[in-house]
Scaffold this motif. Sequence first.
Motif, PDB file in Angstrom:
ATOM      1  N   UNK A 118       0.697   7.792  -4.907  1.00  0.00           N
ATOM      2  CA  UNK A 118       1.025   9.216  -4.833  1.00  0.00           C
ATOM      3  C   UNK A 118       0.984   9.885  -6.194  1.00  0.00           C
ATOM      4  N   UNK A 119       1.338   9.157  -7.250  1.00  0.00           N
ATOM      5  CA  UNK A 119       1.315   9.741  -8.587  1.00  0.00           C
ATOM      6  C   UNK A 119      -0.001   9.491  -9.320  1.00  0.00           C
ATOM      7  N   UNK A 120      -0.932   8.810  -8.670  1.00  0.00           N
ATOM      8  CA  UNK A 120      -2.244   8.575  -9.267  1.00  0.00           C
ATOM      9  C   UNK A 120      -2.269   7.497 -10.331  1.00  0.00           C
ATOM     10  N   UNK A 121      -1.174   6.755 -10.469  1.00  0.00           N
ATOM     11  CA  UNK A 121      -1.110   5.724 -11.501  1.00  0.00           C
ATOM     12  C   UNK A 121      -1.842   4.456 -11.089  1.00  0.00           C
ATOM     13  N   UNK A 122      -1.922   4.206  -9.781  1.00  0.00           N
ATOM     14  CA  UNK A 122      -2.553   2.979  -9.298  1.00  0.00           C
ATOM     15  C   UNK A 122      -3.760   3.316  -8.427  1.00  0.00           C
ATOM     16  N   UNK A 123      -4.856   2.629  -8.680  1.00  0.00           N
ATOM     17  CA  UNK A 123      -6.078   2.717  -7.884  1.00  0.00           C
ATOM     18  C   UNK A 123      -6.266   1.379  -7.188  1.00  0.00           C
ATOM     19  N   UNK A 124      -6.477   1.414  -5.875  1.00  0.00           N
ATOM     20  CA  UNK A 124      -6.697   0.188  -5.117  1.00  0.00           C
ATOM     21  C   UNK A 124      -7.988   0.245  -4.338  1.00  0.00           C
ATOM     22  N   UNK A 125      -8.632  -0.890  -4.187  1.00  0.00           N
ATOM     23  CA  UNK A 125      -9.875  -0.939  -3.415  1.00  0.00           C
ATOM     24  C   UNK A 125      -9.942  -2.250  -2.633  1.00  0.00           C
ATOM     25  N   UNK A 126     -10.277  -2.132  -1.367  1.00  0.00           N
ATOM     26  CA  UNK A 126     -10.473  -3.262  -0.472  1.00  0.00           C
ATOM     27  C   UNK A 126     -11.966  -3.375  -0.220  1.00  0.00           C
ATOM     28  N   UNK A 127     -12.597  -4.402  -0.773  1.00  0.00           N
ATOM     29  CA  UNK A 127     -14.053  -4.531  -0.653  1.00  0.00           C
ATOM     30  C   UNK A 127     -14.482  -5.368   0.543  1.00  0.00           C
ATOM     31  N   UNK A 128     -13.509  -5.684   1.427  1.00  0.00           N
ATOM     32  CA  UNK A 128     -13.821  -6.482   2.597  1.00  0.00           C
ATOM     33  C   UNK A 128     -13.606  -7.965   2.403  1.00  0.00           C
ATOM     34  N   UNK A 129     -13.576  -8.401   1.132  1.00  0.00           N
ATOM     35  CA  UNK A 129     -13.333  -9.806   0.824  1.00  0.00           C
ATOM     36  C   UNK A 129     -11.977 -10.019   0.165  1.00  0.00           C
ATOM     37  N   UNK A 130     -11.522  -9.014  -0.589  1.00  0.00           N
ATOM     38  CA  UNK A 130     -10.228  -9.100  -1.253  1.00  0.00           C
ATOM     39  C   UNK A 130      -9.780  -7.713  -1.688  1.00  0.00           C
ATOM     40  N   UNK A 131      -8.505  -7.614  -2.036  1.00  0.00           N
ATOM     41  CA  UNK A 131      -7.904  -6.376  -2.522  1.00  0.00           C
ATOM     42  C   UNK A 131      -7.751  -6.435  -4.038  1.00  0.00           C
ATOM     43  N   UNK A 132      -8.025  -5.293  -4.691  1.00  0.00           N
ATOM     44  CA  UNK A 132      -7.866  -5.200  -6.138  1.00  0.00           C
ATOM     45  C   UNK A 132      -7.067  -3.946  -6.470  1.00  0.00           C
ATOM     46  N   UNK A 133      -6.220  -4.044  -7.505  1.00  0.00           N
ATOM     47  CA  UNK A 133      -5.428  -2.907  -7.944  1.00  0.00           C
ATOM     48  C   UNK A 133      -5.542  -2.745  -9.457  1.00  0.00           C
ATOM     49  N   UNK A 180       3.332  -7.308  -2.593  1.00  0.00           N
ATOM     50  CA  UNK A 180       3.244  -7.047  -4.023  1.00  0.00           C
ATOM     51  C   UNK A 180       1.803  -6.762  -4.459  1.00  0.00           C
ATOM     52  N   UNK A 181       1.664  -5.799  -5.380  1.00  0.00           N
ATOM     53  CA  UNK A 181       0.347  -5.498  -5.935  1.00  0.00           C
ATOM     54  C   UNK A 181      -0.161  -6.642  -6.807  1.00  0.00           C
ATOM     55  N   UNK A 182       0.731  -7.409  -7.348  1.00  0.00           N
ATOM     56  CA  UNK A 182       0.325  -8.458  -8.291  1.00  0.00           C
ATOM     57  C   UNK A 182      -0.319  -9.654  -7.623  1.00  0.00           C
TER      58      UNK A 182
END
Length: 218
Positions: A118-133, A180-182
């Motif tokens: 919501x604050x734009x500090x974190x960008x996440x992407x799910x490429x179909x194989x794994x999640x990245x933040x 967790x994002x980590x």
Amino acid sequence: GSFDCWLINGTRLTATSVPANSAFFSNDGLDVFASSGDSTQGTTKPIGVVDYNLAQAKVVQTFSAPTYYQIAGTSAGGTQLILWNEGTVYLWDIATDKSVGSFSATAAGYSGSMRTSADGTVFGIDNGSSLYFYNTQTKAQINTGTINPSYSSSFNITPGDATYIGQYQSGGSNTVGLFKLTDGSPTHLFDAPSSIGNSSGVAISPDGKLAAAAYSNE
């Protein structure tokens, strides 16, 4: 693709569907930032990265960013666009119409389902194989290991920038929770009854107080 907007009372705010491959509301909800190319009679006519004002029902600004960049969200209090293109995240200042930074996210590949906090500090992407933040301010990758993709690539980053809401299916069981994002480990699991079936999508409110999931039998 395209986008349309309505008030919750049913009043339509877009006179016609607006071409868009990706779109995101401004922080105040008065504008939609979008990126697209409009295909007409087989000829691609890109309209690029634009600011569509809902009150005026028209594009009020076309940014100089390449037309093929995708909109992922906003950061810095809504003053910057978060743009994505083939493994690179760009921060684009709205007022000056200039790139003010970028960082590589090639570990995530070149396409996927994108979300921002919501604050734009974190960008996440799910490429179909794994999640990245990634942290958009420090430009550092947040996850330290492999995180399994959320089912149907449906996920949202929770306020506080420490967890995400996701959904997972395994062996006929369905799990919706906060992770967790980590490292993707669960911090809270929601206990929906198995009788309502499997979830197909999840969401979190901007203040983080409400979580939602869509189920097949409801």
